[in-house]
Design an enzyme around this catalytic site. Structure first.
Site, short mmCIF file in Angstrom:
data_model
loop_
_atom_site.label_atom_id
_atom_site.label_comp_id
_atom_site.label_asym_id
_atom_site.label_seq_id
_atom_site.Cartn_x
_atom_site.Cartn_y
_atom_site.Cartn_z
N LYS A 1 0.83 -1.21 0.00
CA LYS A 1 0.00 0.00 0.00
C LYS A 1 0.87 1.27 0.00
O LYS A 1 2.08 1.20 0.24
CB LYS A 1 -0.92 -0.03 1.23
CG LYS A 1 -1.89 -1.21 1.21
CD LYS A 1 -2.82 -1.18 2.41
CE LYS A 1 -3.72 -2.41 2.42
NZ LYS A 1 -4.68 -2.37 3.54
N TYR B 1 -11.81 -2.80 -3.48
CA TYR B 1 -12.38 -2.90 -2.13
C TYR B 1 -13.91 -2.93 -2.13
O TYR B 1 -14.53 -2.53 -1.14
CB TYR B 1 -11.84 -1.76 -1.27
CG TYR B 1 -10.42 -2.00 -0.80
CD1 TYR B 1 -10.11 -3.11 -0.02
CD2 TYR B 1 -9.39 -1.13 -1.15
CE1 TYR B 1 -8.81 -3.34 0.41
CE2 TYR B 1 -8.09 -1.37 -0.73
CZ TYR B 1 -7.82 -2.48 0.05
OH TYR B 1 -6.53 -2.71 0.49
N PHE C 1 -15.51 2.80 7.27
CA PHE C 1 -14.15 3.20 6.92
C PHE C 1 -13.90 3.26 5.41
O PHE C 1 -12.78 3.55 4.97
CB PHE C 1 -13.14 2.25 7.58
CG PHE C 1 -13.29 0.79 7.20
CD1 PHE C 1 -12.74 0.31 6.03
CD2 PHE C 1 -13.99 -0.09 8.03
CE1 PHE C 1 -12.87 -1.03 5.68
CE2 PHE C 1 -14.12 -1.44 7.69
CZ PHE C 1 -13.56 -1.89 6.50
N ARG D 1 -0.99 -14.81 3.69
CA ARG D 1 -1.82 -14.17 4.72
C ARG D 1 -1.18 -14.31 6.10
O ARG D 1 -1.22 -13.41 6.92
CB ARG D 1 -3.24 -14.78 4.73
CG ARG D 1 -4.06 -14.45 3.51
CD ARG D 1 -4.62 -13.05 3.51
NE ARG D 1 -5.65 -12.86 4.51
CZ ARG D 1 -6.37 -11.75 4.62
NH1 ARG D 1 -6.17 -10.74 3.78
NH2 ARG D 1 -7.28 -11.63 5.54
N THR E 1 -5.12 -7.79 10.38
CA THR E 1 -5.33 -6.42 9.87
C THR E 1 -4.71 -5.34 10.73
O THR E 1 -4.07 -4.42 10.22
CB THR E 1 -6.86 -6.15 9.75
OG1 THR E 1 -7.43 -7.20 8.96
CG2 THR E 1 -7.13 -4.81 9.07
N ARG F 1 3.00 -6.92 9.09
CA ARG F 1 2.29 -5.86 9.82
C ARG F 1 2.80 -5.76 11.26
O ARG F 1 2.90 -4.66 11.82
CB ARG F 1 0.78 -6.12 9.78
CG ARG F 1 0.17 -5.82 8.42
CD ARG F 1 -1.21 -6.41 8.30
NE ARG F 1 -1.91 -6.02 7.09
CZ ARG F 1 -3.00 -6.63 6.62
NH1 ARG F 1 -3.49 -7.67 7.27
NH2 ARG F 1 -3.58 -6.21 5.52
N ASN G 1 -1.87 -0.20 7.06
CA ASN G 1 -1.27 -1.46 7.50
C ASN G 1 -0.36 -2.09 6.45
O ASN G 1 -0.24 -3.30 6.36
CB ASN G 1 -2.37 -2.43 7.98
CG ASN G 1 -3.37 -2.74 6.88
OD1 ASN G 1 -3.23 -2.25 5.76
ND2 ASN G 1 -4.34 -3.57 7.18
N HIS H 1 -1.61 -5.56 1.45
CA HIS H 1 -2.86 -6.30 1.26
C HIS H 1 -2.55 -7.61 0.55
O HIS H 1 -1.66 -7.65 -0.30
CB HIS H 1 -3.83 -5.47 0.39
CG HIS H 1 -4.98 -6.26 -0.14
ND1 HIS H 1 -6.14 -6.44 0.57
CD2 HIS H 1 -5.14 -6.95 -1.31
CE1 HIS H 1 -6.96 -7.21 -0.14
NE2 HIS H 1 -6.40 -7.51 -1.28
N GLU I 1 -8.92 -9.43 -8.08
CA GLU I 1 -8.01 -8.36 -7.66
C GLU I 1 -6.86 -8.19 -8.65
O GLU I 1 -6.51 -7.07 -9.02
CB GLU I 1 -7.50 -8.66 -6.24
CG GLU I 1 -8.64 -8.67 -5.23
CD GLU I 1 -8.23 -9.03 -3.81
OE1 GLU I 1 -9.05 -8.84 -2.91
OE2 GLU I 1 -7.10 -9.51 -3.59
P1 CMP Z 1 -6.91 -5.03 3.86
O1 CMP Z 1 -6.40 -6.34 4.29
O2 CMP Z 1 -6.28 -4.40 2.65
O3 CMP Z 1 -8.49 -5.12 3.61
C1 CMP Z 1 -9.37 -4.06 3.84
C2 CMP Z 1 -8.71 -2.86 4.42
O4 CMP Z 1 -9.58 -1.93 5.03
C3 CMP Z 1 -7.80 -3.29 5.56
O5 CMP Z 1 -6.70 -3.99 5.06
C4 CMP Z 1 -7.53 -1.96 6.23
O6 CMP Z 1 -6.56 -1.19 5.53
C5 CMP Z 1 -8.89 -1.30 6.07
N1 CMP Z 1 -9.68 -1.45 7.28
C6 CMP Z 1 -10.27 -2.56 7.73
N2 CMP Z 1 -10.94 -2.32 8.87
C7 CMP Z 1 -10.77 -1.01 9.14
C8 CMP Z 1 -11.21 -0.17 10.18
N3 CMP Z 1 -11.99 -0.61 11.17
N4 CMP Z 1 -10.85 1.12 10.12
C9 CMP Z 1 -10.09 1.57 9.11
N5 CMP Z 1 -9.63 0.81 8.10
C10 CMP Z 1 -9.96 -0.47 8.12
#
Ligand code: CMP
Length: 142
Positions: free
Chosen positions: A11, A51, A59, A87, A93, A104, A114, A117, A128
């Protein structure tokens, strides 16, 4: 089991912080083969497609803004049980909860920003990947 391909995207925070080499290196050392690799600045439309499943969540807007705030680095990795193993290597996350040793866990302190992805199922990989790659951008066996 068996050869599997997964989709990974570093990211904008990971790119900005200069972690591209470190992250790719971890996957290479683990034994994954890079099958496609690209740096790209996503448009809003592409980010929304990536997404889609989070549309409507509180969010979502922040997520789209963040993921289009700078270039990302996308790749396809091939190896045994790639989806699950990658993963596990990236960790949960929320960077605050991700165990040390995961990407992470070692580099993120936030749930939103984070670093990375990765596809969470085999079904999602091609959906994707198609946002970034055409078939002819994926290399054959080497
Ligand atoms: P990712 O694994 O890329 O999949 C969805 C993304 O949404 C996740 O990583 C975070 O970057 C974001 N995300 C998920 N939950 C939240 C949250 N509660 N608040 C903000 N961002 C979030």
């Amino acid at each position: 089991m068996g050869k599997e391909i997964t989709f990974v995207m570093i990211k904008p925070d990971g790119v900005r912080r200069g972690l591209v080499g470190e992250i790719i290196s971890r996957f290479e050392r683990k034994g994954f083969k890079i099958k496609a690799l690209k740096m790209k600045w996503l448009t809003r439309e592409e980010a929304e497609r990536l997404y889609e499943e989070h549309k409507g969540k509180h969010f979502f807007e922040d997520l789209i803004k963040f993921v289009t705030s700078g270039p990302v680095v996308a790749m396809l990795l091939e190896g045994d049980s790639a989806v699950e193993v990658v993963r596990r290597m990236i960790g949960p996350t929320d960077g605050r909860e991700a165990p040390p040793g995961t990407i992470r866990g070692d580099f993120a302190l936030s749930k939103a920003e984070n670093i990375i992805h990765a596809s969470d199922s085999k079904e999602k990989v091609w959906k994707e990947a198609s946002i970034f790659f055409t078939k002819d951008e994926i290399v054959g066996d080497y």
